[in-house]
Design a protein around this motif. Sequence first.
Motif: not given
Length: 172
Positions: A105, A107-108, A111, A160, A162-164
């Motif tokens: 995973w 950060y988006l 971010q 979800p 701040d992250s993907r």
Amino acid sequence: MITGNVLPRPVAVFGSLGYTLPMFRIFVERKKGFQNEAENILHDITGFLGIGGVKSLRFINRYDVENVEPALIQKAARGVFSEPQSDVLFFDELPLAEDETLIAWEYLPGQYDQRADSAEQCLSLLTDAKPAVRCAKLIAVSGKLSDEDLRRIKKYLINPVDSREAAAELPK
């Protein structure tokens, strides 16, 4: 300890300048005795989530680095991205056991990623170029896990907001 090929195949092209430099992928894993984050995640998965099929868990930081000369990446791998006394480095590919499943995973976009920013600042001190670094966190989990167990682990690790989930391929 460093393993892997130091000169990866993918190449990044930088804007109107028209020159190319290889893109590097570096994996950094803590040596035994320094694996606090892996132990904490394993404890959360087995205790808090109640998933008992996990046999082992490794935690790895992944760095995708571009706009850096190959000679500099060798030096930076040991001083910017890792600590030689406590980390093991892998270039290009992370060796996985047959029964390990990788979850990654990042950060988006948009971010703030302190790890990537710090690495870019350190590299900027070593070169006139403007390095770009992207980071991802990975776990390699082994054991008897169902698809539902893996879904629950991902849901627990990946916020979800701040992250993907990160792609396995090098960014373009």
